[in-house]
Design a protein around this motif. Sequence first.
Motif, PDB file in Angstrom:
ATOM      1  N   LYS A  45       1.097  -0.172  -0.876  1.00  0.00           N
ATOM      2  CA  LYS A  45       0.234  -0.280   0.305  1.00  0.00           C
ATOM      3  C   LYS A  45       0.980   0.261   1.518  1.00  0.00           C
ATOM      4  O   LYS A  45       2.106  -0.143   1.791  1.00  0.00           O
ATOM      5  CB  LYS A  45      -0.161  -1.736   0.553  1.00  0.00           C
ATOM      6  N   ASN A  46       0.320   1.178   2.244  1.00  0.00           N
ATOM      7  CA  ASN A  46       0.955   1.744   3.427  1.00  0.00           C
ATOM      8  C   ASN A  46       0.155   1.548   4.713  1.00  0.00           C
ATOM      9  O   ASN A  46       0.544   2.066   5.767  1.00  0.00           O
ATOM     10  CB  ASN A  46       1.236   3.241   3.227  1.00  0.00           C
ATOM     11  N   GLY A  47      -0.962   0.820   4.633  1.00  0.00           N
ATOM     12  CA  GLY A  47      -1.728   0.653   5.853  1.00  0.00           C
ATOM     13  C   GLY A  47      -3.044  -0.062   5.642  1.00  0.00           C
ATOM     14  O   GLY A  47      -3.277  -0.694   4.602  1.00  0.00           O
ATOM     15  N   ALA A  48      -3.898   0.060   6.655  1.00  0.00           N
ATOM     16  CA  ALA A  48      -5.219  -0.578   6.636  1.00  0.00           C
ATOM     17  C   ALA A  48      -6.257   0.419   7.128  1.00  0.00           C
ATOM     18  O   ALA A  48      -5.988   1.208   8.044  1.00  0.00           O
ATOM     19  CB  ALA A  48      -5.225  -1.821   7.510  1.00  0.00           C
ATOM     20  N   ALA A  49      -7.421   0.368   6.508  1.00  0.00           N
ATOM     21  CA  ALA A  49      -8.550   1.205   6.917  1.00  0.00           C
ATOM     22  C   ALA A  49      -9.691   0.297   7.372  1.00  0.00           C
ATOM     23  O   ALA A  49      -9.912  -0.776   6.802  1.00  0.00           O
ATOM     24  CB  ALA A  49      -9.008   2.093   5.765  1.00  0.00           C
TER      25      ALA A  49
ATOM     26  N   THR B 187       3.776   2.689   8.703  1.00  0.00           N
ATOM     27  CA  THR B 187       5.071   3.301   9.003  1.00  0.00           C
ATOM     28  C   THR B 187       5.105   3.849  10.427  1.00  0.00           C
ATOM     29  O   THR B 187       6.186   4.136  10.954  1.00  0.00           O
ATOM     30  CB  THR B 187       5.402   4.431   8.013  1.00  0.00           C
ATOM     31  N   GLU B 188       3.940   3.971  11.052  1.00  0.00           N
ATOM     32  CA  GLU B 188       3.860   4.475  12.432  1.00  0.00           C
ATOM     33  C   GLU B 188       3.647   3.293  13.373  1.00  0.00           C
ATOM     34  O   GLU B 188       2.648   3.199  14.081  1.00  0.00           O
ATOM     35  CB  GLU B 188       2.726   5.499  12.538  1.00  0.00           C
ATOM     36  N   LYS B 189       4.601   2.392  13.382  1.00  0.00           N
ATOM     37  CA  LYS B 189       4.493   1.163  14.156  1.00  0.00           C
ATOM     38  C   LYS B 189       5.609   1.094  15.186  1.00  0.00           C
ATOM     39  O   LYS B 189       6.611   1.802  15.101  1.00  0.00           O
ATOM     40  CB  LYS B 189       4.540  -0.056  13.237  1.00  0.00           C
ATOM     41  N   PHE B 190       5.449   0.199  16.133  1.00  0.00           N
ATOM     42  CA  PHE B 190       6.395   0.030  17.233  1.00  0.00           C
ATOM     43  C   PHE B 190       7.645  -0.726  16.811  1.00  0.00           C
ATOM     44  O   PHE B 190       8.760  -0.411  17.244  1.00  0.00           O
ATOM     45  CB  PHE B 190       5.672  -0.710  18.370  1.00  0.00           C
ATOM     46  N   THR B 191       7.486  -1.724  15.963  1.00  0.00           N
ATOM     47  CA  THR B 191       8.573  -2.644  15.618  1.00  0.00           C
ATOM     48  C   THR B 191       9.384  -2.125  14.438  1.00  0.00           C
ATOM     49  O   THR B 191       8.816  -1.665  13.450  1.00  0.00           O
ATOM     50  CB  THR B 191       7.986  -4.023  15.261  1.00  0.00           C
ATOM     51  N   PRO B 192      10.737  -2.203  14.514  1.00  0.00           N
ATOM     52  CA  PRO B 192      11.550  -1.831  13.353  1.00  0.00           C
ATOM     53  C   PRO B 192      11.264  -2.763  12.176  1.00  0.00           C
ATOM     54  O   PRO B 192      10.822  -3.892  12.350  1.00  0.00           O
ATOM     55  CB  PRO B 192      12.987  -2.026  13.858  1.00  0.00           C
TER      56      PRO B 192
ATOM     57  N   SER C  90       1.909  -2.591  14.763  1.00  0.00           N
ATOM     58  CA  SER C  90       2.970  -3.540  14.422  1.00  0.00           C
ATOM     59  C   SER C  90       2.407  -4.920  14.133  1.00  0.00           C
ATOM     60  O   SER C  90       2.853  -5.614  13.208  1.00  0.00           O
ATOM     61  CB  SER C  90       3.987  -3.624  15.570  1.00  0.00           C
ATOM     62  N   ILE C  91       1.433  -5.339  14.930  1.00  0.00           N
ATOM     63  CA  ILE C  91       0.821  -6.653  14.707  1.00  0.00           C
ATOM     64  C   ILE C  91       0.042  -6.648  13.399  1.00  0.00           C
ATOM     65  O   ILE C  91       0.122  -7.591  12.604  1.00  0.00           O
ATOM     66  CB  ILE C  91      -0.063  -7.030  15.905  1.00  0.00           C
ATOM     67  N   LEU C  92      -0.699  -5.592  13.135  1.00  0.00           N
ATOM     68  CA  LEU C  92      -1.440  -5.494  11.873  1.00  0.00           C
ATOM     69  C   LEU C  92      -0.489  -5.445  10.678  1.00  0.00           C
ATOM     70  O   LEU C  92      -0.873  -5.826   9.573  1.00  0.00           O
ATOM     71  CB  LEU C  92      -2.334  -4.251  11.886  1.00  0.00           C
ATOM     72  N   ALA C  93       0.749  -4.981  10.898  1.00  0.00           N
ATOM     73  CA  ALA C  93       1.753  -4.951   9.831  1.00  0.00           C
ATOM     74  C   ALA C  93       2.500  -6.270   9.708  1.00  0.00           C
ATOM     75  O   ALA C  93       3.391  -6.399   8.864  1.00  0.00           O
ATOM     76  CB  ALA C  93       2.748  -3.814  10.078  1.00  0.00           C
ATOM     77  N   GLY C  94       2.154  -7.245  10.561  1.00  0.00           N
ATOM     78  CA  GLY C  94       2.715  -8.584  10.434  1.00  0.00           C
ATOM     79  C   GLY C  94       3.806  -8.932  11.423  1.00  0.00           C
ATOM     80  O   GLY C  94       4.279 -10.073  11.429  1.00  0.00           O
TER      81      GLY C  94
END
Length: 434
Positions: free
Chosen positions: A90-94, A107-112, A399-403
């Motif tokens: 899984k690499n994202g959300a649609a 992978t294109e998020k603000f947070t490391p 970043s938030i959507l990535a947790g």
Amino acid sequence: MESNPFGTSMDENSANLPQHLHVDVVIIGAGPSGAVAASLLHQQGKCVLVVEKQHFPRFSIGESLLPCCMQFIEQAGMLPAVEAAGFQFKNGAAFRRNNQYTTFNFTEKFTPGPGTTFQVQRGQFDKILADTAVSQGVEIRYGHSVNAIDLGENQHASPVLTVTDEQANSYQITAQYVLDASGFGRVLPRLLDLEQASSLPSRSAIFTHIDDNITDANFDREKILISVHPTQKDIWYWLIPFSNGRCSIGVVAEPHLIEHHQGDLEQQLWQLINEEPGLKALLSQAKVVQECATLKGYSANVSTLATPQFALLGNAGEFLDPVFSSGVTIAMQSAQMAATTLVKQLDGEQVDWEQDYAKPLMLGVNTFRTYVQAWYDGRFQDVIFYDDPNQTIKQMICSILAGYAWDTNNPFVKDSERRLNMIVDLCREQTIAS
């Protein structure tokens, strides 16, 4: 420890169990938060016993992980086993609403931090985590239920739990501390009368697994698909692809919006799916492979998250909503935070469970809450579906959507409500102007 040797899971008849055990930590529940907490505590040399009511594998929802949780899986030494399991990458959300479709690449998020994860059948996933904890030396007792807890006369007393196995054999465990990782079972909130009404409206979910038979070449199996009902913005659907050609499919709505549909759960589910044209076309050849189930009034809150005697992890403490798949991430985040605080206490340091655990945990939970509430009232949907986003802002939202809801370097975490409303206003103004 007067029990099975460490590194065992007990499913067998336990008639010969000692009548009273003494351990450092009892963990109620062997799901993701319980397994991770047990592993982290065991790494620090603590004597841990996990008591689990069910037998693994067992079905659970919460199948689309977020990248943030991968760091906790790695810290617990469980990453190689998870990576070897063959779960769906899984690499994202649609997101889809009527004719609008947009994606977020994690992978294109603000947070490391990790930017990819997996979509998992939770029965297999949870068993892998629990089995790995056992292989590390943790003891898990399956088929054992906590029926009572005695906290003594003050917060310096050692809690005593009464446990019963499936043969009705009862015994007691004295522990220096108790972690409740029982999920929706919410053992300690029930036994200690900690439950409170959630601030979120009551909602219901109907869900199942399907052989999806999707032939659309544009369908991205590496992302969860969130679809919005074409006329009711607060009805939404999840579609979570697995690596074996199956999907988890579910619909979430306030009960009255589901109950006017006729028939059994499966019929209601498909009526609602067929009301969303994109899903109807995508799943035209799908076949149900598991009995439909429902979860009602799942949002929950508690009066106390932690004391010097116990802490609540994950869903045992607070569950918001499945819309952004935050459940497992919150569970693992709480496990890591609680284990860190507990090791200090067990080692004789002075800790403040409110300041060291509850408040830091609720920072992220409340960040998620901001976006959950804004999803249902339409504000966050207008941001997600805005067709010309600022890329820096999108990375922060991503970043938030990535947790990564605990990253206070992210303005949309640190000042979530005000920042979100600012962007909502800008998106709506630009949409009107165009």
